[in-house]
Design a protein around this motif. Structure first.
Motif, PDB file in Angstrom:
ATOM      1  N   SER A 301      -8.899 -22.901  26.520  1.00 19.55           N
ATOM      2  CA  SER A 301      -9.752 -24.082  26.561  1.00 19.55           C
ATOM      3  C   SER A 301     -10.358 -24.415  25.210  1.00 19.55           C
ATOM      4  CB  SER A 301     -10.882 -23.852  27.574  1.00 19.55           C
ATOM      5  OG  SER A 301     -11.664 -22.732  27.189  1.00 19.55           O
ATOM      6  N   SER A 302     -10.296 -23.489  24.260  1.00 21.25           N
ATOM      7  CA  SER A 302     -10.894 -23.741  22.958  1.00 21.25           C
ATOM      8  C   SER A 302     -10.041 -24.719  22.162  1.00 21.25           C
ATOM      9  CB  SER A 302     -11.043 -22.415  22.188  1.00 21.25           C
ATOM     10  OG  SER A 302     -11.627 -22.630  20.933  1.00 21.25           O
ATOM     11  N   GLY A 303     -10.414 -26.032  22.216  1.00 16.54           N
ATOM     12  CA  GLY A 303      -9.660 -27.044  21.488  1.00 16.54           C
ATOM     13  C   GLY A 303      -8.402 -27.490  22.184  1.00 16.54           C
ATOM     14  N   LEU A 304      -8.217 -27.137  23.459  1.00 15.33           N
ATOM     15  CA  LEU A 304      -6.970 -27.470  24.139  1.00 15.33           C
ATOM     16  C   LEU A 304      -6.756 -28.974  24.222  1.00 15.33           C
ATOM     17  CD1 LEU A 304      -4.469 -26.557  25.662  1.00 15.33           C
ATOM     18  CD2 LEU A 304      -5.836 -26.484  27.749  1.00 15.33           C
ATOM     19  N   GLY A 305      -7.817 -29.734  24.534  1.00 17.72           N
ATOM     20  CA  GLY A 305      -7.670 -31.190  24.621  1.00 17.72           C
ATOM     21  C   GLY A 305      -7.180 -31.786  23.317  1.00 17.72           C
ATOM     22  N   LEU A 306      -7.694 -31.293  22.196  1.00 14.88           N
ATOM     23  CA  LEU A 306      -7.270 -31.796  20.892  1.00 14.88           C
ATOM     24  C   LEU A 306      -5.828 -31.405  20.601  1.00 14.88           C
ATOM     25  CD1 LEU A 306     -10.461 -31.047  18.752  1.00 14.88           C
ATOM     26  CD2 LEU A 306      -9.783 -33.198  19.811  1.00 14.88           C
ATOM     27  N   MET A 307      -5.440 -30.212  21.024  1.00 13.87           N
ATOM     28  CA  MET A 307      -4.064 -29.778  20.789  1.00 13.87           C
ATOM     29  C   MET A 307      -3.080 -30.598  21.627  1.00 13.87           C
ATOM     30  SD  MET A 307      -4.458 -25.670  20.252  1.00 13.87           S
ATOM     31  CE  MET A 307      -5.932 -25.374  21.215  1.00 13.87           C
ATOM     32  N   ILE A 308      -3.504 -31.010  22.818  1.00 20.01           N
ATOM     33  CA  ILE A 308      -2.670 -31.886  23.628  1.00 20.01           C
ATOM     34  C   ILE A 308      -2.506 -33.226  22.911  1.00 20.01           C
ATOM     35  CG2 ILE A 308      -2.612 -33.212  25.779  1.00 20.01           C
ATOM     36  CD1 ILE A 308      -3.871 -30.782  27.155  1.00 20.01           C
ATOM     37  N   CYS A 309      -3.568 -33.710  22.261  1.00 13.78           N
ATOM     38  CA  CYS A 309      -3.462 -34.944  21.476  1.00 13.78           C
ATOM     39  C   CYS A 309      -2.391 -34.804  20.395  1.00 13.78           C
ATOM     40  CB  CYS A 309      -4.802 -35.280  20.829  1.00 13.78           C
ATOM     41  SG  CYS A 309      -6.112 -35.746  21.969  1.00 13.78           S
ATOM     42  N   CYS A 310      -2.387 -33.651  19.726  1.00 14.79           N
ATOM     43  CA  CYS A 310      -1.370 -33.409  18.692  1.00 14.79           C
ATOM     44  C   CYS A 310       0.028 -33.473  19.292  1.00 14.79           C
ATOM     45  CB  CYS A 310      -1.592 -32.041  18.051  1.00 14.79           C
ATOM     46  SG  CYS A 310      -3.045 -31.916  17.005  1.00 14.79           S
ATOM     47  N   GLU A 311       0.193 -32.876  20.465  1.00 12.44           N
ATOM     48  CA  GLU A 311       1.512 -32.869  21.103  1.00 12.44           C
ATOM     49  C   GLU A 311       1.936 -34.277  21.500  1.00 12.44           C
ATOM     50  OE1 GLU A 311       2.710 -31.565  25.374  1.00 12.44           O
ATOM     51  OE2 GLU A 311       2.755 -29.761  24.124  1.00 12.44           O
ATOM     52  N   LEU A 312       1.016 -35.064  22.043  1.00 13.39           N
ATOM     53  CA  LEU A 312       1.347 -36.434  22.461  1.00 13.39           C
ATOM     54  C   LEU A 312       1.733 -37.288  21.249  1.00 13.39           C
ATOM     55  CD1 LEU A 312      -1.475 -37.027  25.102  1.00 13.39           C
ATOM     56  CD2 LEU A 312       0.952 -36.641  25.556  1.00 13.39           C
ATOM     57  N   ALA A 313       1.018 -37.124  20.141  1.00 10.94           N
ATOM     58  CA  ALA A 313       1.380 -37.867  18.930  1.00 10.94           C
ATOM     59  C   ALA A 313       2.741 -37.432  18.417  1.00 10.94           C
ATOM     60  CB  ALA A 313       0.313 -37.664  17.854  1.00 10.94           C
ATOM     61  N   ALA A 314       3.009 -36.123  18.480  1.00  9.84           N
ATOM     62  CA  ALA A 314       4.297 -35.606  17.997  1.00  9.84           C
ATOM     63  C   ALA A 314       5.456 -36.130  18.834  1.00  9.84           C
ATOM     64  CB  ALA A 314       4.279 -34.080  18.010  1.00  9.84           C
ATOM     65  N   HIS A 316       5.849 -38.986  19.830  1.00 13.12           N
ATOM     66  CA  HIS A 316       6.168 -40.315  19.298  1.00 13.12           C
ATOM     67  C   HIS A 316       6.781 -40.237  17.897  1.00 13.12           C
ATOM     68  CE1 HIS A 316       3.367 -41.555  22.506  1.00 13.12           C
ATOM     69  NE2 HIS A 316       3.890 -42.763  22.403  1.00 13.12           N
ATOM     70  N   GLY A 317       6.956 -39.020  17.389  1.00 10.55           N
ATOM     71  CA  GLY A 317       7.413 -38.863  16.015  1.00 10.55           C
ATOM     72  C   GLY A 317       6.281 -38.989  15.028  1.00 10.55           C
ATOM     73  N   GLY A 318       5.050 -38.972  15.518  1.00 14.46           N
ATOM     74  CA  GLY A 318       3.873 -39.097  14.673  1.00 14.46           C
ATOM     75  C   GLY A 318       3.117 -37.795  14.569  1.00 14.46           C
ATOM     76  N   ALA A 319       1.825 -37.905  14.291  1.00 14.28           N
ATOM     77  CA  ALA A 319       1.015 -36.703  14.112  1.00 14.28           C
ATOM     78  C   ALA A 319      -0.458 -37.050  14.247  1.00 14.28           C
ATOM     79  CB  ALA A 319       1.277 -36.076  12.747  1.00 14.28           C
ATOM     80  N   MET A 320      -1.253 -36.024  14.529  1.00 15.04           N
ATOM     81  CA  MET A 320      -2.702 -36.154  14.480  1.00 15.04           C
ATOM     82  C   MET A 320      -3.243 -35.065  13.582  1.00 15.04           C
ATOM     83  SD  MET A 320      -5.677 -36.121  17.444  1.00 15.04           S
ATOM     84  CE  MET A 320      -6.014 -34.354  17.390  1.00 15.04           C
ATOM     85  N   SER A 321      -4.187 -35.408  12.733  1.00 13.48           N
ATOM     86  CA  SER A 321      -4.781 -34.428  11.834  1.00 13.48           C
ATOM     87  C   SER A 321      -6.277 -34.657  11.737  1.00 13.48           C
ATOM     88  CB  SER A 321      -4.144 -34.510  10.440  1.00 13.48           C
ATOM     89  OG  SER A 321      -4.361 -35.795   9.880  1.00 13.48           O
ATOM     90  N   VAL A 322      -6.974 -33.634  11.275  1.00 14.00           N
ATOM     91  CA  VAL A 322      -8.411 -33.728  11.051  1.00 14.00           C
ATOM     92  C   VAL A 322      -8.626 -34.088   9.586  1.00 14.00           C
ATOM     93  CG1 VAL A 322     -10.624 -32.544  11.224  1.00 14.00           C
ATOM     94  CG2 VAL A 322      -8.770 -31.917  12.770  1.00 14.00           C
ATOM     95  N   MET A 323      -9.157 -35.282   9.354  1.00 14.40           N
ATOM     96  CA  MET A 323      -9.393 -35.709   7.978  1.00 14.40           C
ATOM     97  C   MET A 323     -10.680 -35.106   7.424  1.00 14.40           C
ATOM     98  SD  MET A 323      -8.362 -39.733   8.440  1.00 14.40           S
ATOM     99  CE  MET A 323      -8.508 -40.115   6.695  1.00 14.40           C
ATOM    100  N   ASP A 324     -11.676 -34.992   8.314  1.00 14.04           N
ATOM    101  CA  ASP A 324     -12.963 -34.462   7.873  1.00 14.04           C
ATOM    102  C   ASP A 324     -13.734 -34.003   9.103  1.00 14.04           C
ATOM    103  OD1 ASP A 324     -15.018 -33.835   6.066  1.00 14.04           O
ATOM    104  OD2 ASP A 324     -16.067 -35.696   6.535  1.00 14.04           O
ATOM    105  N   SER A 325     -14.522 -32.942   8.960  1.00  8.23           N
ATOM    106  CA  SER A 325     -15.349 -32.469  10.054  1.00  8.23           C
ATOM    107  C   SER A 325     -16.488 -31.641   9.503  1.00  8.23           C
ATOM    108  CB  SER A 325     -14.523 -31.636  11.042  1.00  8.23           C
ATOM    109  OG  SER A 325     -15.292 -31.285  12.165  1.00  8.23           O
ATOM    110  N   GLY A 326     -17.692 -31.963   9.956  1.00  3.24           N
ATOM    111  CA  GLY A 326     -18.861 -31.253   9.482  1.00  3.24           C
ATOM    112  C   GLY A 326     -20.058 -31.566  10.352  1.00  3.24           C
ATOM    113  N   PRO A 327     -21.238 -31.162   9.928  1.00  3.49           N
ATOM    114  CA  PRO A 327     -22.442 -31.359  10.742  1.00  3.49           C
ATOM    115  C   PRO A 327     -22.743 -32.822  11.065  1.00  3.49           C
ATOM    116  CG  PRO A 327     -22.845 -29.800   8.958  1.00  3.49           C
ATOM    117  CD  PRO A 327     -21.509 -30.399   8.696  1.00  3.49           C
ATOM    118  N   LYS A 328     -22.215 -33.750  10.257  1.00  4.04           N
ATOM    119  CA  LYS A 328     -22.488 -35.164  10.489  1.00  4.04           C
ATOM    120  C   LYS A 328     -21.395 -35.862  11.290  1.00  4.04           C
ATOM    121  CE  LYS A 328     -25.386 -35.763   6.399  1.00  4.04           C
ATOM    122  NZ  LYS A 328     -25.622 -36.544   5.145  1.00  4.04           N
ATOM    123  N   GLY A 329     -20.361 -35.121  11.691  1.00  5.71           N
ATOM    124  CA  GLY A 329     -19.324 -35.732  12.509  1.00  5.71           C
ATOM    125  C   GLY A 329     -17.921 -35.351  12.088  1.00  5.71           C
ATOM    126  N   SER A 330     -16.955 -35.907  12.805  1.00  4.59           N
ATOM    127  CA  SER A 330     -15.539 -35.621  12.549  1.00  4.59           C
ATOM    128  C   SER A 330     -14.768 -36.921  12.421  1.00  4.59           C
ATOM    129  CB  SER A 330     -14.947 -34.773  13.687  1.00  4.59           C
ATOM    130  OG  SER A 330     -15.619 -33.542  13.807  1.00  4.59           O
TER     131      SER A 330
END
Length: 343
Positions: A301-314, A316-330
């Motif tokens: 469950s740790s980050g599973l929803g986000l990893m599913i997002c990566c799989e769904l983008a893949a 389509h031949g695409g990708a999902m990545s984290v551009m930035d993440s910190g105390p003020k947001g992601s």
């Protein structure tokens, strides 16, 4: 295994037969319970070398269930043979393998021994889990079908807002019923290829907003920004893009974000989505996993929803990545190439 006893089972017809057994096997001294020998199949199953196993005893492989192990060996000694499918063996890496243990007593080179053969039950356990998932999915599908009928009734309400909400509910239930059916058919959520169509990003964001934001305006707010005046077009699977955005918005909301902004643009035959939230940021472990070439979907469950997002983008031949993440947001970036440009 004691040096003085290993010779007794290292040569001759019995030793050859013992090593050629398909199942993992151990030869145990009936008197003191020590290992006399192990075959190559046992070494492979548990991740040890034969030299490693020579220094161990049955209690080293079953430290978590010594009473059961002792009862098993006692029953073998008393009755001459015994079977137990409740034993689990600890591997060298610390993991545990469920196994069926079959044992019989025999006399080898003047020594009373117990021959123990193991059958790896992991495949059987997974099959049982799959069957349970299919049964649960079947019942969930029936329950959601009933809810869908009630949503259809709401669609005839005189209140326009109620009708709009009923439409969103009906589409959400339809997606859920489809996923349940895929689970029933395959025993797991199928990695279905995208069913592509052309649609506006604004349309899918509207549906996510209708799903997440309460009519009173309470809760996390979803704000749509678009480089092309609400006209960013995607050539993609509507439901899968909806699942990507819904996961990102829901995760941000559950983390305490007040606002999620979704920005869309097109570039070189692909749609580029940027999703920004003002939540507390991602744990480093999840962020590192998402930015791998192939995210590990087994991390629970740790980050599973986000990893599913990566799989769904893949898909389509695409990708999902984290551009930035910190105390003020992601800030996440999702690229979805058009069908003609997808790899």
């Amino acid at each position: 295994m004691h040096a003085s006893t290993t010779t007794a089972v290292s040569e001759g017809a019995f030793a050859s037969l013992f090593q050629e057994l398909h199942d993992p096997a151990f030869l145990v001294d009936r008197v003191d319970g020590s290992f006399l020998a192990a075959n190559q199949a046992a070494a492979r199953l548990l991740g040890y070398s034969l030299d490693d196993l020579a220094t161990l005893s049955p209690s080293d492989l079953h430290p978590h269930e010594l009473p059961r192990l002792k009862a098993f060996l006692r029953e073998v000694t008393t009755h001459g043979r015994w079977q137990d499918d409740n034993l689990t063996c600890r591997c060298r890496d610390g993991s545990f393998v469920p196994a069926e243990a079959r044992a019989t007593t025999l006399h080898v080179e003047g020594r009373d021994c117990i021959l123990i053969q193991l059958r790896d039950l992991r495949g059987q356990k997974l099959a049982e889990v799959g069957q349970s998932v299919r049964k649960l999915s079947h019942d969930l599908r029936n329950a959601m079908t009933t809810a869908q009928l009630l949503a259809d009734r709401l669609a005839e309400n005189d209140d326009a807002q109620v009708r709009k909400s009923a439409d969103v509910i009906a589409r959400s239930l339809e997606r859920a019923i489809t996923m349940c059916q895929q689970t029933i058919d395959a025993g797991q959520i199928a990695s279905e290829a995208p069913c592509r169509e052309r649609f506006l990003l604004a349309d899918v964001v509207d549906e996510v907003t209708a799903t997440m934001v309460m009519p009173s305006g309470l809760g996390t707010q979803v704000v749509m920004d678009d480089a092309d005046e609400d006209a960013t077009v995607l050539d993609a699977d509507f439901d899968q893009i909806y699942r990507i955005l819904l996961n990102l918005v829901r995760n941000a909301a559950e983390a305490g974000a007040q606002t999620v902004r979704i920005y869309g643009a097109r570039e070189d035959g692909r749609a580029i989505l940027t999703i920004t939230d003002d939540g507390p940021g991602l744990p480093d472990s999840i962020r590192e996993n998402l930015n791998r070439e192939k995210p590990d979907l087994s991390e629970g469950s740790s980050g599973l929803g986000l990893m599913i997002c990566c799989e769904l983008a893949a898909r389509h031949g695409g990708a999902m990545s984290v551009m930035d993440s910190g105390p003020k947001g992601s800030r996440f970036r999702v690229t979805i190439p058009d069908a003609a440009d997808a790899v």
